[in-house]
Scaffold this active site. Structure first.
Site: not given
Ligand code: CAA
Length: 396
Positions: A81, A113, A156, A206, A244, A253, A287, A320
């Site tokens: 991609e 992906c 990521t 996502s 994945h 998860k 990733n 996605s």
């Molecule tokens: N110590 C330990 N853990 C902590 C922490 C600390 N100090 N502070 C926060 N955390 C934990 C949170 O509790 C959370 O855990 P849970 O998910 O178990 O609740 C985790 O860290 C992440 O915290 P947030 O959810 O607050 O993080 P965020 O909002 O900044 O972003 C994300 C997380 C949405 C994954 C972001 O990184 C993102 O958008 N990534 C790209 C999208 C992606 O990878 N999506 C996956 C599904 S889509 C897919 O798989 C296709 C692909 O390849 C892209």
């Protein structure tokens, strides 16, 4: 006829960023990236590396590991991609760099992906149908994951390629014909507009789309496999589950969700046993989009201490947009030794760490890579040199 993976090859950049360093630079607790997302390091390619060079390096490793002649390849597909041209496929550059035969069908696939899995399924059917006539398919998943600096997606990122030799001599994993479940749905969870080098993502949505797709594909697999309703949790029929991996926590998860679907009241209890070994390498690379699940499979075969010979592995690929597939394979005698012999973990250990200012410089420089004039000095070993007359130049 049994068909599947005869050999595998992996390429990652020679440089990486420590996620703890990135967290500190962004004013975030390191625990959020390392434990919260489950990523320790992410691969960052320098300016002489692109989707083509990663693909070619991984493909060369797969061919060498099976002592396969380039002339034996009758089908080459690159799933990506993050292609380098709107028209010319990455696969054609790889054909040239590896010296593959002109009697080879060559193209590129795209579905986020999932693009590599689409190519792999096509290759399996090509071999099973008899059209291969004794020749082999080379399937390469190659990507450079890039989100905006300072965005939630930044930790990521990653980069790398996984190449798979597909044939009727599946020395690593037999992929089971007919045992596959698909789920697809038009969703806007992650995308990259034509005008942008950075991916855009509705991050938390996502995650939900991934889990919905896992549920749909897993249910569909159970119907196709035709042996639902037996004793115990359905997923205990697998010696390992490979998901994945956009980041390690997503696999956790996913596993929790799948075991809950199985009716397991303690859905996390089996995580280390069924999933842990598949995350060793992804947690060091980040990733790599199309190749992520296949890097996790290589990680499992390379690092699992128990003998997996004859055991079934469940594989979940998610792209996605979306399309997902749950399928399964059976590990072959000697497969773990063959993958260990590639020395992948030692290669990861030899990489060089970038400071955060160095990483940010590389990210800025990569924005203009497609127009960079080719360097005069000739390099070697599948390196991107720049462009001349709008043509990409590679050192062989
Ligand atoms: N110590 C330990 N853990 C902590 C922490 C600390 N100090 N502070 C926060 N955390 C934990 C949170 O509790 C959370 O855990 P849970 O998910 O178990 O609740 C985790 O860290 C992440 O915290 P947030 O959810 O607050 O993080 P965020 O909002 O900044 O972003 C994300 C997380 C949405 C994954 C972001 O990184 C993102 O958008 N990534 C790209 C999208 C992606 O990878 N999506 C996956 C599904 S889509 C897919 O798989 C296709 C692909 O390849 C892209």
């Amino acid at each position: 006829m049994q068909v599947g993976l005869e050999a595998i090859g992996v390429a990652v950049p020679d440089t990486y960023v420590e996620l703890a360093d990135l967290a500190m630079a962004r004013g975030v607790a390191p625990g959020k990236y390392v434990d919260g997302l489950g990523v320790t390091r992410m691969g960052v390619p320098l300016v002489d590396e692109d989707t083509v060079t990663l693909a070619a390096r991984a493909a060369r490793m797969a061919l060498e590991s099976a002592r396969c002649s380039p002339d034996d390849i009758g089908l080459l597909v690159v799933g990506t991609e993050t292609a380098v041209d709107h028209s010319k496929p990455v696969a054609s550059y790889v054909q040239g760099l590896l010296g593959l035969s002109t009697r080879c069908r060559i193209f590129e696939t795209k579905h986020a992906c999932y693009g590599g899995t689409a190519a792999l399924q096509l290759a399996l059917d090509w071999v099973r149908s008899g059209s291969a006539k004794g020749r082999k398919a080379l399937i390469v998943c190659s990507d450079i994951a890039r989100y905006g600096v300072g965005t939630p997606g930044e930790p990521t990122q990653g980069a790398g390629a996984v190449a798979m030799l597909v044939s009727d001599h599946p020395a690593l994993v037999v992929l089971e014909a007919g045992k596959t479940g698909v789920y697809s749905k038009d969703v806007m969870d992650f995308w990259r507009p034509l005008y942008s080098k950075d991916a855009l993502v509705d991050g938390h949505y996502s995650v939900q789309c991934y889990l919905d797709a896992l549920e749909g594909a897993y249910r569909s697999y159970q119907e196709a496999a035709g042996d639902a309703g037996g004793e115990g949790a359905y997923s205990d029929r697998f010696a390992a589950l490979v998901y994945h991996v956009p980041y390690g926590k997503m696999s956790r998860k996913a596993h929790r969700h799948l075991r809950t679907l199985d009716g397991d009241a303690a859905p996390d209890a089996s995580f280390d046993r069924l999933v842990g070994h598949s995350l060793v390498m992804p947690s060091q690379v980040g990733n790599i989009y199309t190749g992520s699940m296949y890097l996790a499979l290589a990680s499992l075969l390379s690092s699992a201490p128990e003998d997996l010979t004859g055991k079934r592995v469940g594989l979940f690929s998610y792209g996605s947009g979306s399309c997902a597939e749950f399928f399964s394979g059976v590990v072959q005698d000697g497969a773990q030794a063959r993958v260990k012999a590639l020395g992948l973990e030692a290669r990861l250990a030899r990489r060089r760490a970038l400071s955060i200012p160095e990483y940010e410089d590389v990210m800025r420089a990569r924005e203009h890579l497609d127009e960079r004039p080719a360097a005069d000095a000739a390099g070697s070993g599948f390196r991107y040199q720049g462009t001349r007359d709008h043509k990409r130049i590679y050192a062989t």
